[in-house]
Write an enzyme that holds these catalytic residues in place. Structure first.
Site, short mmCIF file in Angstrom:
data_model
loop_
_atom_site.label_atom_id
_atom_site.label_comp_id
_atom_site.label_asym_id
_atom_site.label_seq_id
_atom_site.Cartn_x
_atom_site.Cartn_y
_atom_site.Cartn_z
CD GLU A 171 -2.71 -1.17 2.57
OE1 GLU A 171 -3.85 -1.65 2.56
OE2 GLU A 171 -2.14 -0.81 3.63
CG ASP A 207 -12.22 -5.85 -1.07
OD1 ASP A 207 -11.10 -5.45 -0.71
OD2 ASP A 207 -13.18 -5.96 -0.30
N1 SAH Z 1 -4.72 -11.27 2.03
C1 SAH Z 1 -3.89 -10.12 2.23
C2 SAH Z 1 -4.23 -9.50 3.51
C3 SAH Z 1 -4.93 -8.28 3.30
S1 SAH Z 1 -5.84 -7.89 4.71
C4 SAH Z 1 -2.43 -10.51 2.23
O1 SAH Z 1 -2.15 -11.67 2.40
O2 SAH Z 1 -1.56 -9.65 2.04
C5 SAH Z 1 -6.64 -6.52 4.09
C6 SAH Z 1 -5.99 -5.20 4.32
O3 SAH Z 1 -6.63 -4.31 3.45
C7 SAH Z 1 -6.23 -4.67 5.72
O4 SAH Z 1 -5.17 -3.85 6.11
C8 SAH Z 1 -7.56 -3.91 5.60
O5 SAH Z 1 -7.57 -2.69 6.30
C9 SAH Z 1 -7.72 -3.66 4.11
N2 SAH Z 1 -8.94 -4.21 3.47
C10 SAH Z 1 -9.13 -4.24 2.13
N3 SAH Z 1 -10.33 -4.79 1.83
C11 SAH Z 1 -10.91 -5.14 3.00
C12 SAH Z 1 -12.17 -5.76 3.33
N4 SAH Z 1 -13.05 -6.12 2.40
N5 SAH Z 1 -12.43 -5.98 4.64
C13 SAH Z 1 -11.56 -5.62 5.58
N6 SAH Z 1 -10.37 -5.02 5.33
C14 SAH Z 1 -10.03 -4.78 4.05
#
Ligand code: SAH
Length: 234
Positions: free
Chosen positions: A13, A200
């Protein structure tokens, strides 16, 4: 001149922001020998900028997303870097029924938790800890973007219980850090601007994790652009 701290969860990010500020990603400092957070310090537009990223989980070798690391980054920003203006920049899920779109960047007027359900008198409001952020509207106008409500919880997925609370708060966005950061900055009454870029669509047809990765680069690019514009307008 302000001491601005930018709190971010993931390296990916932050990448476009670091590029725009001509910061080498390999030149991070640590905030503490025991803690995984990374900090980059620079000056931009006469402001002192500290960018604090949650870093990597020592056990699982993934990014430290979620509320606990975000709280540590925020308290460090305040106590070690004297932050007097805090920006939480990151990605979020968006609800299309409220107008959210992939890659769109928003400021946040209200933060609230959806996974701290404590059905005991008095504790309910403590759990959700709804907070208003008055500066959101001003900066939304300056950046020519929209503002909305974000709901925070420590899960990427959404349980039916979470969904009920998110719906009752009319949230436009869903993330894993904002309301926790707001809780910290509320203790110190430090103005906090949340800048969130949609990776998303939560109420869409694609699985969140697939959509998240497909759009992470675009969302982070748009976030980086708006972040620079924002710092220039503080
Ligand atoms: N799967 C990813 C993890 C991302 S977690 C990995 O392995 O790298 C998601 C991150 O993006 C968090 O910091 C959160 O704040 C944000 N985020 C994006 N979409 C989200 C959603 N639908 N629900 C919750 N957090 C979300």
């Amino acid at each position: 001149m302000k001491n601005i701290a930018v709190i971010m969860a993931m390296d990916s990010e932050a990448k476009p922001l670091l590029e725009k500020l001509k910061i080498n990603p390999d030149q991070a400092e640590k905030i503490d020998d025991h803690l995984p957070m990374k900090v980059y310090k620079t000056q931009y537009h006469q402001h002192n900028i500290s960018i604090i990223i949650s870093g990597e989980c020592k056990r699982n070798k993934v990014q430290n997303v979620g509320t606990a690391p975000a709280v540590i980054s925020t308290i460090t920003a305040i106590k070690d870097f004297n932050a007097d203006f805090i920006i939480n920049a990151g990605t979020a899920g968006g609800f299309k029924k409220r107008g959210a779109d992939i890659g769109k960047v928003y400021t946040v007027e209200t933060t609230v938790f959806h996974d701290r359900r404590i059905p005991i008198p008095g504790y309910q409001d403590y759990g959700t800890y709804k907070s208003q952020h008055d500066i959101a509207k001003k900066f939304a106008t300056l950046l020519d973007i929209e503002t909305g409500i974000i709901s925070t919880g420590d899960s990427l997925d959404m349980s039916p219980e979470d969904e009920k609370l998110i719906e009752s708060n009319l949230a436009l966005l869903k993330d894993m850090e904002a309301a926790a950061i707001a809780w910290v900055t509320d203790q110190y009454s430090i103005p906090t601007l949340f800048l969130k870029s949609v990776t998303d669509i939560v109420d869409g047809e694609h699985p969140t994790e697939e959509e998240f990765f497909a759009n992470l680069k675009l969302a982070s690019e748009n976030l980086g652009e708006k972040l620079i514009e924002l710092i220039e307008k503080i």
